[in-house]
Motif scaffolding. Sequence first.
Motif, PDB file in Angstrom:
ATOM      1  N   LYS A   1      -8.766   0.056   2.214  1.00 53.28           N
ATOM      2  CA  LYS A   1      -8.464   1.472   2.042  1.00 53.28           C
ATOM      3  C   LYS A   1      -7.934   1.738   0.638  1.00 53.28           C
ATOM      4  O   LYS A   1      -8.329   2.694  -0.013  1.00 53.28           O
ATOM      5  CB  LYS A   1      -7.442   1.911   3.094  1.00 53.28           C
ATOM      6  CG  LYS A   1      -7.182   3.385   3.105  1.00 53.28           C
ATOM      7  CD  LYS A   1      -6.218   3.756   4.230  1.00 53.28           C
ATOM      8  CE  LYS A   1      -5.666   5.144   3.979  1.00 53.28           C
ATOM      9  NZ  LYS A   1      -4.259   5.233   4.405  1.00 53.28           N
ATOM     10  N   CYS A   2      -7.037   0.862   0.170  1.00 50.94           N
ATOM     11  CA  CYS A   2      -6.322   1.122  -1.091  1.00 50.94           C
ATOM     12  C   CYS A   2      -6.818   0.261  -2.248  1.00 50.94           C
ATOM     13  O   CYS A   2      -6.523   0.571  -3.399  1.00 50.94           O
ATOM     14  CB  CYS A   2      -4.834   0.864  -0.912  1.00 50.94           C
ATOM     15  SG  CYS A   2      -4.172   1.489   0.627  1.00 50.94           S
TER      16      CYS A   2
ATOM     17  N   CYS B   1       0.828  -1.208   0.000  1.00 53.42           N
ATOM     18  CA  CYS B   1       0.000   0.000   0.000  1.00 53.42           C
ATOM     19  C   CYS B   1       0.862   1.257   0.000  1.00 53.42           C
ATOM     20  O   CYS B   1       0.468   2.283  -0.530  1.00 53.42           O
ATOM     21  CB  CYS B   1      -0.880   0.020   1.241  1.00 53.42           C
ATOM     22  SG  CYS B   1      -2.102  -1.289   1.262  1.00 53.42           S
TER      23      CYS B   1
ATOM     24  N   CYS C   1      -7.053  -4.819   0.537  1.00 55.61           N
ATOM     25  CA  CYS C   1      -6.989  -3.660   1.408  1.00 55.61           C
ATOM     26  C   CYS C   1      -8.239  -2.819   1.198  1.00 55.61           C
ATOM     27  O   CYS C   1      -8.535  -2.403   0.086  1.00 55.61           O
ATOM     28  CB  CYS C   1      -5.738  -2.832   1.116  1.00 55.61           C
ATOM     29  SG  CYS C   1      -5.630  -1.405   2.196  1.00 55.61           S
TER      30      CYS C   1
ATOM     31  N   CYS D   1      -2.282  -2.292   4.372  1.00 50.90           N
ATOM     32  CA  CYS D   1      -2.451  -1.456   5.558  1.00 50.90           C
ATOM     33  C   CYS D   1      -3.793  -1.704   6.244  1.00 50.90           C
ATOM     34  O   CYS D   1      -3.904  -1.555   7.454  1.00 50.90           O
ATOM     35  CB  CYS D   1      -2.260   0.019   5.207  1.00 50.90           C
ATOM     36  SG  CYS D   1      -3.466   0.708   4.077  1.00 50.90           S
ATOM     37  N   ARG D   2      -4.843  -2.040   5.495  1.00 53.31           N
ATOM     38  CA  ARG D   2      -6.156  -2.326   6.098  1.00 53.31           C
ATOM     39  C   ARG D   2      -6.710  -3.625   5.502  1.00 53.31           C
ATOM     40  O   ARG D   2      -7.685  -3.614   4.746  1.00 53.31           O
ATOM     41  CB  ARG D   2      -7.140  -1.185   5.810  1.00 53.31           C
ATOM     42  CG  ARG D   2      -6.691   0.170   6.336  1.00 53.31           C
ATOM     43  CD  ARG D   2      -6.776   0.287   7.846  1.00 53.31           C
ATOM     44  NE  ARG D   2      -8.139   0.188   8.335  1.00 53.31           N
ATOM     45  CZ  ARG D   2      -8.990   1.205   8.394  1.00 53.31           C
ATOM     46  NH1 ARG D   2      -8.648   2.388   7.996  1.00 53.31           N
ATOM     47  NH2 ARG D   2     -10.195   1.037   8.859  1.00 53.31           N
TER      48      ARG D   2
HETATM   49 ZN   LIG Z   1      -3.808  -0.287   2.043  1.00 52.78          ZN
END
Ligand SMILES: [Zn+2]
Length: 57
Positions: A35-36, A8, A33, A47-48
């Motif tokens: 988020k991304c 990410c 992810c 990251c998420r």
């Molecule tokens: Zn991410």
Amino acid sequence: MTPEKAICKYDRKQIRENLREFALIVAEPEFICRKCGRAASEKESLCRPVKLKKLLE
Ligand SMILES: [Zn+2]
């Protein structure tokens, strides 16, 4: 070469320079992810992370 653990965090330059490693990380995705929108086989690479299977069932 020591790329960031989370793909990410890769910027365009890092993706270009580590494309083969990037390809290996995303080749058999288990996590996405939220988020991304990137996918990876290891949750540590995102990251998420969310399990792909959970979203698809
Ligand atoms: Zn991410």
